[in-house]
Design a protein around this motif. Structure first.
Motif, mmCIF file in Angstrom:
data_model
loop_
_atom_site.group_PDB
_atom_site.id
_atom_site.type_symbol
_atom_site.label_atom_id
_atom_site.label_comp_id
_atom_site.label_asym_id
_atom_site.label_seq_id
_atom_site.Cartn_x
_atom_site.Cartn_y
_atom_site.Cartn_z
ATOM 1 N N MET A 1 0.840 -1.198 0.000
ATOM 2 C CA MET A 1 0.000 0.000 0.000
ATOM 3 C C MET A 1 0.873 1.244 0.000
ATOM 4 S SD MET A 1 -3.300 -0.757 2.343
ATOM 5 C CE MET A 1 -2.526 -1.605 3.695
ATOM 6 N N ARG A 2 0.288 2.299 -0.514
ATOM 7 C CA ARG A 2 0.999 3.569 -0.621
ATOM 8 C C ARG A 2 0.132 4.657 0.010
ATOM 9 N NH1 ARG A 2 1.305 3.358 -5.998
ATOM 10 N NH2 ARG A 2 0.346 5.308 -6.643
ATOM 11 N N LEU A 3 0.762 5.495 0.859
ATOM 12 C CA LEU A 3 0.008 6.569 1.512
ATOM 13 C C LEU A 3 0.577 7.916 1.099
ATOM 14 C CD1 LEU A 3 -2.123 7.364 3.760
ATOM 15 C CD2 LEU A 3 -0.177 7.469 5.324
ATOM 16 N N TYR A 4 -0.239 8.765 0.494
ATOM 17 C CA TYR A 4 0.166 10.147 0.211
ATOM 18 C C TYR A 4 -0.010 10.941 1.497
ATOM 19 C CZ TYR A 4 0.468 8.943 -4.681
ATOM 20 O OH TYR A 4 0.851 8.357 -5.875
ATOM 21 N N ASP A 5 1.116 11.522 1.966
ATOM 22 C CA ASP A 5 1.188 12.085 3.312
ATOM 23 C C ASP A 5 1.709 13.527 3.206
ATOM 24 O OD1 ASP A 5 1.338 12.264 6.059
ATOM 25 O OD2 ASP A 5 3.192 11.089 6.246
ATOM 26 N N LEU A 6 0.953 14.473 3.742
ATOM 27 C CA LEU A 6 1.293 15.897 3.622
ATOM 28 C C LEU A 6 2.658 16.214 4.246
ATOM 29 C CD1 LEU A 6 0.252 18.732 2.775
ATOM 30 C CD2 LEU A 6 -0.774 18.918 5.042
ATOM 31 N N GLN A 51 -10.585 14.218 -6.071
ATOM 32 C CA GLN A 51 -10.623 15.310 -5.087
ATOM 33 C C GLN A 51 -9.172 15.690 -4.776
ATOM 34 O OE1 GLN A 51 -10.077 14.560 -1.184
ATOM 35 N NE2 GLN A 51 -8.694 13.254 -2.373
ATOM 36 N N GLY A 52 -8.975 16.701 -3.916
ATOM 37 C CA GLY A 52 -7.620 17.228 -3.754
ATOM 38 C C GLY A 52 -7.055 17.184 -2.355
ATOM 39 N N ARG A 53 -7.529 16.245 -1.523
ATOM 40 C CA ARG A 53 -7.044 16.225 -0.132
ATOM 41 C C ARG A 53 -6.422 14.888 0.232
ATOM 42 N NH1 ARG A 53 -9.503 20.295 3.230
ATOM 43 N NH2 ARG A 53 -10.442 21.775 1.810
ATOM 44 N N VAL A 54 -5.495 14.934 1.175
ATOM 45 C CA VAL A 54 -4.911 13.710 1.719
ATOM 46 C C VAL A 54 -5.427 13.524 3.159
ATOM 47 C CG1 VAL A 54 -2.862 13.736 0.273
ATOM 48 C CG2 VAL A 54 -2.809 14.967 2.450
ATOM 49 N N PRO A 55 -5.409 12.309 3.679
ATOM 50 C CA PRO A 55 -4.733 11.114 3.180
ATOM 51 C C PRO A 55 -5.411 10.492 1.962
ATOM 52 C CG PRO A 55 -6.074 10.536 5.088
ATOM 53 C CD PRO A 55 -6.111 12.036 4.957
ATOM 54 N N VAL A 56 -4.529 9.951 1.109
ATOM 55 C CA VAL A 56 -4.971 9.081 0.024
ATOM 56 C C VAL A 56 -4.183 7.784 0.180
ATOM 57 C CG1 VAL A 56 -4.791 8.703 -2.471
ATOM 58 C CG2 VAL A 56 -5.701 10.876 -1.601
ATOM 59 N N LEU A 57 -4.923 6.681 0.202
ATOM 60 C CA LEU A 57 -4.286 5.373 0.341
ATOM 61 C C LEU A 57 -4.522 4.597 -0.949
ATOM 62 C CD1 LEU A 57 -2.857 3.465 2.481
ATOM 63 C CD2 LEU A 57 -5.123 2.491 2.855
ATOM 64 N N VAL A 58 -3.440 4.045 -1.500
ATOM 65 C CA VAL A 58 -3.566 3.241 -2.710
ATOM 66 C C VAL A 58 -3.295 1.799 -2.326
ATOM 67 C CG1 VAL A 58 -2.821 2.953 -5.102
ATOM 68 C CG2 VAL A 58 -2.690 5.216 -4.035
ATOM 69 N N ASP A 59 -4.296 0.947 -2.561
ATOM 70 C CA ASP A 59 -4.176 -0.475 -2.228
ATOM 71 C C ASP A 59 -4.425 -1.253 -3.516
ATOM 72 O OD1 ASP A 59 -4.025 -2.912 -1.029
ATOM 73 O OD2 ASP A 59 -5.859 -2.712 0.172
ATOM 74 N N GLY A 60 -3.350 -1.733 -4.142
ATOM 75 C CA GLY A 60 -3.504 -2.386 -5.447
ATOM 76 C C GLY A 60 -4.012 -1.361 -6.446
ATOM 77 N N ASP A 61 -5.164 -1.658 -7.054
ATOM 78 C CA ASP A 61 -5.700 -0.675 -8.017
ATOM 79 C C ASP A 61 -6.789 0.202 -7.390
ATOM 80 O OD1 ASP A 61 -7.644 -2.553 -7.787
ATOM 81 O OD2 ASP A 61 -7.653 -3.154 -9.902
ATOM 82 N N ARG A 62 -6.944 0.122 -6.065
ATOM 83 C CA ARG A 62 -7.953 0.956 -5.380
ATOM 84 C C ARG A 62 -7.340 2.241 -4.863
ATOM 85 N NH1 ARG A 62 -9.687 -3.663 -2.949
ATOM 86 N NH2 ARG A 62 -11.820 -4.264 -3.461
ATOM 87 N N TRP A 63 -7.973 3.368 -5.187
ATOM 88 C CA TRP A 63 -7.537 4.667 -4.670
ATOM 89 C C TRP A 63 -8.571 5.122 -3.643
ATOM 90 C CZ3 TRP A 63 -3.408 8.009 -6.280
ATOM 91 C CH2 TRP A 63 -2.559 7.435 -7.236
ATOM 92 N N LEU A 64 -8.138 5.248 -2.390
ATOM 93 C CA LEU A 64 -9.084 5.589 -1.324
ATOM 94 C C LEU A 64 -8.740 6.947 -0.740
ATOM 95 C CD1 LEU A 64 -8.311 2.163 0.076
ATOM 96 C CD2 LEU A 64 -10.664 2.723 -0.482
ATOM 97 N N HIS A 65 -9.765 7.701 -0.372
ATOM 98 C CA HIS A 65 -9.515 8.971 0.292
ATOM 99 C C HIS A 65 -10.527 9.153 1.403
ATOM 100 C CE1 HIS A 65 -12.916 11.352 -1.383
ATOM 101 N NE2 HIS A 65 -12.870 10.420 -2.306
ATOM 102 N N ASP A 66 -10.260 10.134 2.239
ATOM 103 C CA ASP A 66 -11.033 10.484 3.430
ATOM 104 C C ASP A 66 -10.677 9.513 4.563
ATOM 105 O OD1 ASP A 66 -13.436 12.323 4.390
ATOM 106 O OD2 ASP A 66 -13.562 10.373 5.336
ATOM 107 N N SER A 67 -10.153 10.099 5.647
ATOM 108 C CA SER A 67 -9.629 9.270 6.740
ATOM 109 C C SER A 67 -10.687 8.348 7.342
ATOM 110 C CB SER A 67 -8.995 10.157 7.819
ATOM 111 O OG SER A 67 -9.914 11.117 8.278
ATOM 112 N N TRP A 68 -11.921 8.839 7.426
ATOM 113 C CA TRP A 68 -12.973 7.976 8.009
ATOM 114 C C TRP A 68 -13.240 6.778 7.092
ATOM 115 C CZ3 TRP A 68 -15.254 7.247 12.535
ATOM 116 C CH2 TRP A 68 -16.423 6.480 12.578
#
Ligand SMILES: N[C@@H](CCC(=O)N[C@@H](CS)C(=O)NCC(=O)O)C(=O)O
Length: 233
Positions: A1-6, A51-68
């Motif tokens: 997994m990859r986390l885009y972190d400010l 959208q334009g905010r982090v966190p964004v988590l990439v798990d395989g081909d899934r792009w997830l956003h919003d911490s909740w």
């Protein structure tokens, strides 16, 4: 997994309250992650989320956003690992998110917004000033004209958390969970952008925060923060 972190100008300084929630959540789950430093103006890098905010988590081909939503996803995707939000705890944890964002974020933002601007990468500074001054309706440097009053307000706002952690080790009970990672992220935001402490050392909130900094081999404690001289630690 990859986390885009400010990240700040010094990319070792990672200060987003929402990203901290997820870094603790991933450690809680025991899931390794590659952390990618991200700047406010790096919208292109996270465009697949729409959208334009982090966190964004990439798990395989899934792009997830919003911490909740990311926390819910991690519990759904890894039911065999310790839960972030226990069965029956979603309502209380949802309240903790809203209490933190409605009662703590506005006063803290006023107190630290100029510090945040000071540590940002050059390409982020204009964007940050423009968007935050528009939201605050005043200059960043005048965001908290009465600092002592804002510090008192913060102290009062923390009372529900104070009463909770005075009687038990963690918000979630005897062990930490997402209900702890939410307010932790917010106080860690302050810790990572300033060199001064806003909490009194004898405050039960400080004792809880110390316990939180110790978790996962000191994941929070190891985070670099600006030094008092302005040089990066
Ligand atoms: N509801 C979102 C909020 C995320 C958020 O506001 N992140 C900030 C960093 S702390 C951000 O990326 N801001 C981008 C901008 O202001 O352009 C969450 O819980 O993840």
């Amino acid at each position: 997994m990859r986390l885009y972190d400010l990240a700040a100008a010094d990319e070792r300084i990672r200060f987003s309250p929402y990203c901290w929630r997820i870094k603790l959540a991933l450690a809680h789950k025991g899931l390794p992650v590659e952390s990618v430093p991200w700047r406010f103006t790096d919208k292109e890098a996270i465009a697949p989320t729409g959208q334009g905010r982090v966190p964004v988590l990439v798990d395989g081909d899934r792009w997830l956003h919003d911490s909740w939503d990311i926390a819910l996803y991690l519990d759904r995707a890894h039911p065999d690992r310790p839960r972030l939000i226990a069965e029956g705890a979603a309502g209380g944890t949802w309240f903790m998110k809203h209490w933190t964002e409605a009662s703590l974020h506005p006063v803290l933002l006023r107190l630290i917004v100029a510090d945040i601007h000071g540590i940002l990468a050059a390409q982020d500074q204009d964007y940050f000033r423009t968007t935050r001054e528009k939201a605050l309706g005043r200059r960043l440097e005048e965001a908290s004209p009465d600092r002592a009053a804002d510090c008192d307000l913060l102290h009062q706002a923390l009372e529900p958390l104070r009463r909770t952690v005075a009687g038990q080790d963690f918000v979630a009970g005897s062990a930490p969970a997402f209900a702890d990672y939410i307010p932790f992220g917010t106080l860690q935001w302050v810790r990572c952008v300033t060199s001064h402490d806003l909490l009194a050392p004898d405050d039960p909130v400080s004792h809880w925060f110390t316990r939180m900094l110790d978790l996962y081999d000191g994941l929070g404690r190891r985070a670099p923060r600006p030094s008092p001289q302005g040089a990066k630690a």
